[in-house]
Scaffold this motif. Sequence first.
Motif, short mmCIF file in Angstrom:
data_model
loop_
_atom_site.label_atom_id
_atom_site.label_comp_id
_atom_site.label_asym_id
_atom_site.label_seq_id
_atom_site.Cartn_x
_atom_site.Cartn_y
_atom_site.Cartn_z
N GLN A 127 52.37 12.70 -19.82
CA GLN A 127 51.82 13.96 -20.32
C GLN A 127 50.32 13.84 -20.58
N LEU A 128 49.91 12.72 -21.18
CA LEU A 128 48.49 12.53 -21.45
C LEU A 128 47.70 12.32 -20.16
N ASN A 129 48.27 11.60 -19.21
CA ASN A 129 47.59 11.33 -17.95
C ASN A 129 47.39 12.59 -17.12
N SER A 130 48.24 13.61 -17.32
CA SER A 130 48.07 14.87 -16.60
C SER A 130 46.86 15.65 -17.09
N VAL A 131 46.38 15.34 -18.29
CA VAL A 131 45.21 16.02 -18.85
C VAL A 131 43.98 15.13 -18.79
N VAL A 132 44.14 13.85 -19.14
CA VAL A 132 43.04 12.89 -19.13
C VAL A 132 43.41 11.75 -18.20
N PRO A 133 42.82 11.66 -17.02
CA PRO A 133 43.19 10.59 -16.08
C PRO A 133 42.93 9.21 -16.67
N MET A 134 43.94 8.35 -16.59
CA MET A 134 43.83 7.00 -17.12
C MET A 134 44.35 6.00 -16.09
N THR A 135 43.73 4.84 -16.05
CA THR A 135 44.20 3.78 -15.18
C THR A 135 45.45 3.14 -15.77
N SER A 136 46.15 2.38 -14.96
CA SER A 136 47.36 1.70 -15.44
C SER A 136 47.01 0.68 -16.52
#
Length: 526
Positions: free
Chosen positions: A453-462
């Motif tokens: 859910q957070l990655n859909s708003v703020v792109p984050m690496t693994s």
Amino acid sequence: MTTYHPTGVVPEDDETTKAGRRRGKRQKSLPHGQAQPTAPKKEKKPRVVRPRTAGWRGWTGYGAGSVGYVEAAPEWRGTTVQVCGLWPFAAGSGTPAVGVPLGRSLTGGGTLCCDPISWFQRAKLILNPSEFVLGKPGLGKSTIVRRQALGLAGYGVNPVVFGDLKPDYADLIRALGGQVITLGRGRGFLNVLDPGESRAAAARLPEAARRSLLADAHGRRLNAVASLITVLRGNPPADREETILNTALKLLDERFDGVPVLGDLLAVIQEAPEALRSVALDRGDLSRYREITENLESSLIGLLGDGRLGEMFSQPTSEPMRRDSPVCFDVSAIDDGESSLQAAALLACWSYGFGAISVAQALADAGLEPRRNYFVILDELWRVLRAGRGLVDRVDALTRLNRQRGVGMAMITHTMSDLLALPTEEDRMKAKGFVERAGMVITGGLPAAEMPQLNSVVPMTSAEQRMIEDWSTPPSWDSTRGEEAPPPGLGNFMVKVGGRPGIPVHVDLTPAELDVNNTNRRWGNV
């Protein structure tokens, strides 16, 4: 002896031929009995013995102590005057150095300076002076925001807390010499119809600015009353009811001398003046008007002390807000079991506080007061959003134009699930927009279920996601003291700005901050 070959069996009875094949050379056929010529032997050069030295990871070999990881060297920052003796030995910084010092980077060890106002105004790193803070309870969300509020106060920015539920910020505001306004059952009142200093300020402004300020104050009061009714009912008022409220407020301003309260608004509606009957579409039938306004009257009566929201909004404001100092609305006296009253108190504080800021900015635009900037802290955002359908629109209207008002903002909640647990898809998308519009997102420890859910708003690496998940790991039991050890992720945060790489930072408190950051004061020495 024979050798099997793909094309057949080849005899090998010549030792010289076998030796040549081992040397990778093709043998020449010679007459029977003649031996192959041998190459002359090369003279061996003497071996040069060099002294053994350690590599950049240390001595190699068994028991020598070579390390697999080289720890980063400690870094310090200072001006050329402070570190003049070390001035020739400088290195480029990997983290921004503009703003409030938060802590040291977990990757490079350098100091990270970060706050939404400095990064927007001076560093030009973000396009919107706001931040959204996420993290599990107990990992330091309020602590990092308090650090920013304290540092911004040193820059001349007034921190204002519109609703402190625990309280987390009251001690800090008192230490800064600010104003703490206490609200709650029997402890203080906040009149949502109070325009504050809007009328007095409007009298000092030119005609165009006067109309704009009064219209803004009218819209805020209407929004505040509609929000309280939404919390009370669980659903927003109908369009016709909002039209009646709008007209009733205008009539109240024309007739009432002084600052009205909700009881005066109810009296105007019950009087049934012609202007109200016209917008209510009663078709000339008074009984029809009574039927149309019955639910609206019932909701207003519930806000006057006879409903579950009590009498906190029924009396004149007990302590007006100051515009020239830090301010905290302390609503910690409201019990957590009264979730509706908590949400109503937060909404009322937000509306009243933003109204006071609008007055300050209007006077500054006219050159009648010095320009002031504010750092607005909206904590426990999830309590308001879950209090009733349609409250997302009310919050969105209050918080959208912070850049034009000269206001920095910090919105705080626990997880993305708090924003996406709303009943309708429309409200969920609007709540998601709070995070998308924020200039920066600061995340503490979060469970793995939150990452998609957070990655859909703020792109984050693994790697960033794994780091945030590790910070949410429960603490281990300290068997030596018989108590729980501090959580592994306590004080660790990831600062994200758009698609840029995140900056992991650890926040350590200074001795001067320990007292104002004690949120377990009622537990004695905990």
